[in-house]
Design a protein around this motif. Structure first.
Motif, PDB file in Angstrom:
ATOM      1  N   PHE A  70      -4.920   6.752  -0.922  1.00 43.76           N
ATOM      2  CA  PHE A  70      -5.055   5.925   0.274  1.00 43.76           C
ATOM      3  C   PHE A  70      -5.869   4.651   0.037  1.00 43.76           C
ATOM      4  O   PHE A  70      -6.037   3.852   0.960  1.00 43.76           O
ATOM      5  CB  PHE A  70      -5.732   6.741   1.391  1.00 43.76           C
ATOM      6  CG  PHE A  70      -4.925   7.919   1.848  1.00 43.76           C
ATOM      7  CD1 PHE A  70      -3.930   7.771   2.805  1.00 43.76           C
ATOM      8  CD2 PHE A  70      -5.151   9.183   1.322  1.00 43.76           C
ATOM      9  CE1 PHE A  70      -3.176   8.853   3.225  1.00 43.76           C
ATOM     10  CE2 PHE A  70      -4.404  10.273   1.734  1.00 43.76           C
ATOM     11  CZ  PHE A  70      -3.414  10.110   2.686  1.00 43.76           C
TER      12      PHE A  70
ATOM     13  N   LYS B 145      -8.005  13.397  -3.366  1.00 40.60           N
ATOM     14  CA  LYS B 145      -7.375  13.298  -2.049  1.00 40.60           C
ATOM     15  C   LYS B 145      -7.441  11.882  -1.488  1.00 40.60           C
ATOM     16  O   LYS B 145      -6.524  11.432  -0.804  1.00 40.60           O
ATOM     17  CB  LYS B 145      -8.042  14.273  -1.079  1.00 40.60           C
ATOM     18  CG  LYS B 145      -7.780  15.735  -1.409  1.00 40.60           C
ATOM     19  CD  LYS B 145      -8.492  16.646  -0.424  1.00 40.60           C
ATOM     20  CE  LYS B 145      -8.239  18.128  -0.750  1.00 40.60           C
ATOM     21  NZ  LYS B 145      -8.937  19.024   0.180  1.00 40.60           N
ATOM     22  N   VAL B 146      -8.541  11.188  -1.765  1.00 40.48           N
ATOM     23  CA  VAL B 146      -8.737   9.845  -1.212  1.00 40.48           C
ATOM     24  C   VAL B 146      -8.001   8.779  -2.010  1.00 40.48           C
ATOM     25  O   VAL B 146      -7.512   7.788  -1.444  1.00 40.48           O
ATOM     26  CB  VAL B 146     -10.252   9.512  -1.149  1.00 40.48           C
ATOM     27  CG1 VAL B 146     -10.476   8.053  -0.765  1.00 40.48           C
ATOM     28  CG2 VAL B 146     -10.954  10.433  -0.170  1.00 40.48           C
TER      29      VAL B 146
ATOM     30  N   PHE C 239      -4.672   1.138   1.182  1.00 39.68           N
ATOM     31  CA  PHE C 239      -4.643   0.827   2.607  1.00 39.68           C
ATOM     32  C   PHE C 239      -5.946   0.177   3.077  1.00 39.68           C
ATOM     33  O   PHE C 239      -5.978  -0.453   4.132  1.00 39.68           O
ATOM     34  CB  PHE C 239      -4.347   2.085   3.431  1.00 39.68           C
ATOM     35  CG  PHE C 239      -2.934   2.574   3.279  1.00 39.68           C
ATOM     36  CD1 PHE C 239      -1.902   2.000   4.006  1.00 39.68           C
ATOM     37  CD2 PHE C 239      -2.627   3.600   2.395  1.00 39.68           C
ATOM     38  CE1 PHE C 239      -0.591   2.439   3.871  1.00 39.68           C
ATOM     39  CE2 PHE C 239      -1.322   4.046   2.248  1.00 39.68           C
ATOM     40  CZ  PHE C 239      -0.303   3.467   2.987  1.00 39.68           C
TER      41      PHE C 239
ATOM     42  N   ALA D  80       0.827  -1.210   0.000  1.00 35.88           N
ATOM     43  CA  ALA D  80       0.000   0.000   0.000  1.00 35.88           C
ATOM     44  C   ALA D  80       0.862   1.261   0.000  1.00 35.88           C
ATOM     45  O   ALA D  80       0.548   2.239  -0.678  1.00 35.88           O
ATOM     46  CB  ALA D  80      -0.932  -0.004   1.216  1.00 35.88           C
TER      47      ALA D  80
ATOM     48  N   LYS E 238       0.639   9.159  -5.878  1.00 36.16           N
ATOM     49  CA  LYS E 238       0.903  10.579  -5.649  1.00 36.16           C
ATOM     50  C   LYS E 238       1.810  11.131  -6.745  1.00 36.16           C
ATOM     51  O   LYS E 238       1.572  12.245  -7.255  1.00 36.16           O
ATOM     52  CB  LYS E 238       1.560  10.759  -4.282  1.00 36.16           C
ATOM     53  CG  LYS E 238       0.648  10.479  -3.104  1.00 36.16           C
ATOM     54  CD  LYS E 238      -0.319  11.623  -2.857  1.00 36.16           C
ATOM     55  CE  LYS E 238       0.386  12.797  -2.253  1.00 36.16           C
ATOM     56  NZ  LYS E 238      -0.576  13.872  -1.858  1.00 36.16           N
TER      57      LYS E 238
ATOM     58  N   TYR F 263       0.848   4.057  -2.741  1.00 40.50           N
ATOM     59  CA  TYR F 263       0.575   5.441  -2.325  1.00 40.50           C
ATOM     60  C   TYR F 263       1.586   6.398  -2.965  1.00 40.50           C
ATOM     61  O   TYR F 263       1.211   7.406  -3.568  1.00 40.50           O
ATOM     62  CB  TYR F 263       0.644   5.539  -0.809  1.00 40.50           C
ATOM     63  CG  TYR F 263       0.570   6.955  -0.278  1.00 40.50           C
ATOM     64  CD1 TYR F 263      -0.662   7.592  -0.122  1.00 40.50           C
ATOM     65  CD2 TYR F 263       1.727   7.656   0.051  1.00 40.50           C
ATOM     66  CE1 TYR F 263      -0.739   8.893   0.358  1.00 40.50           C
ATOM     67  CE2 TYR F 263       1.664   8.956   0.522  1.00 40.50           C
ATOM     68  CZ  TYR F 263       0.432   9.567   0.679  1.00 40.50           C
ATOM     69  OH  TYR F 263       0.370  10.860   1.143  1.00 40.50           O
TER      70      TYR F 263
END
Length: 241
Positions: free
Chosen positions: A205, A201-202, A208, A167, A175, A171
């Motif tokens: 993540f 923004k989400v 995860f 994860a 990004k 991530y």
């Protein structure tokens, strides 16, 4: 004979083949091998999804022009974008196909290791383990039988660590991709498409959330998720580089 009985026999056959190498964890190894076979079958769809994403990225300048042209007519904008995708032979849904085709395999494993009987017979697969953790058990069962640092608990800690590492890799990659390829979402006045900022923004993540899945499904299904997630990370890094 039901599809679950056939699938149970397939897992047992793979476990028998892996028994000399993996011993008591042969069934767990069979699930990992089964997952790899599923991902190999789905790989052509993943390659098509990668081509589709590159094609959609190439269309962003034209889509930005359409947004500016039809800023006051959302319905006309939607129709124009769909027509553009059809004209360029780009499917906006191609990226979903690899995940959709994997769902049946996941649910087969989930059902197989959640049922005490298969085809009217006792489910012998529930007796198999990954080290100290039963393949039909869940993290809550491990916590109740030895706690976090018990035999089964340590198996889950290992899986959580692996998922967290994958994860974190996803991530950083997501990004970086979003920073290098910002989506053209602005109309003439610079206003963002509603909700797109929150999604952006989400999105980094999302990987995860796999930790939650691993914690609540039977261990056999968790092995499928962990193996498939790790495969996806490597596959996407190769296809989208």
């Amino acid at each position: 004979m039901s599809v679950f009985s056939v699938f149970a026999r397939l897992v047992e056959h793979l476990a028998d083949l892996l028994q000399p190498l993996c011993h008591a964890s042969a069934a767990a190894a069979a699930i990992v091998l089964f997952t790899a076979l599923v991902r190999l079958l789905v790989h052509p769809l993943s390659r098509a999804a990668a081509r589709g994403q590159r094609a959609r990225a190439a269309l962003q300048p034209k889509i930005a022009e359409l947004r500016e042209k039809h800023a006051k007519d959302p319905q006309r904008l939607q129709k124009a974008v769909l027509e553009l995708h059809a004209e360029e032979q780009v499917s906006p849904l191609s990226g979903c196909l690899p995940s959709l085709f994997q769902l049946p395999a996941f649910f087969l494993l989930y059902h197989l290791f959640s049922s005490s009987t298969i085809g009217g017979e006792t489910n012998g697969l529930l007796g198999h383990r990954l080290f100290a953790a039963p393949l039909g058990g869940k993290w809550a069962d491990a916590l109740g039988d030895g706690g976090i640092f018990g035999g089964a608990g340590l198996v889950y800690l290992g899986l959580f660590a692996l998922v967290a590492a994958v994860a974190a890799f996803n991530y950083r990659r997501t990004k970086r991709t979003m920073a290098d390829n910002p989506v053209a979402v602005s109309a003439g006045g610079g206003e963002r498409v509603p909700g797109l900022g929150a999604v952006g923004k989400v999105m980094p993540f999302m990987s995860f959330f796999t930790l939650v899945t691993v914690a609540v499904v039977p261990l056999a299904a968790a092995l499928y998720v962990v193996t498939s997630t790790a495969w996806s990370a490597v596959e996407r890094a190769a296809l989208y580089r």
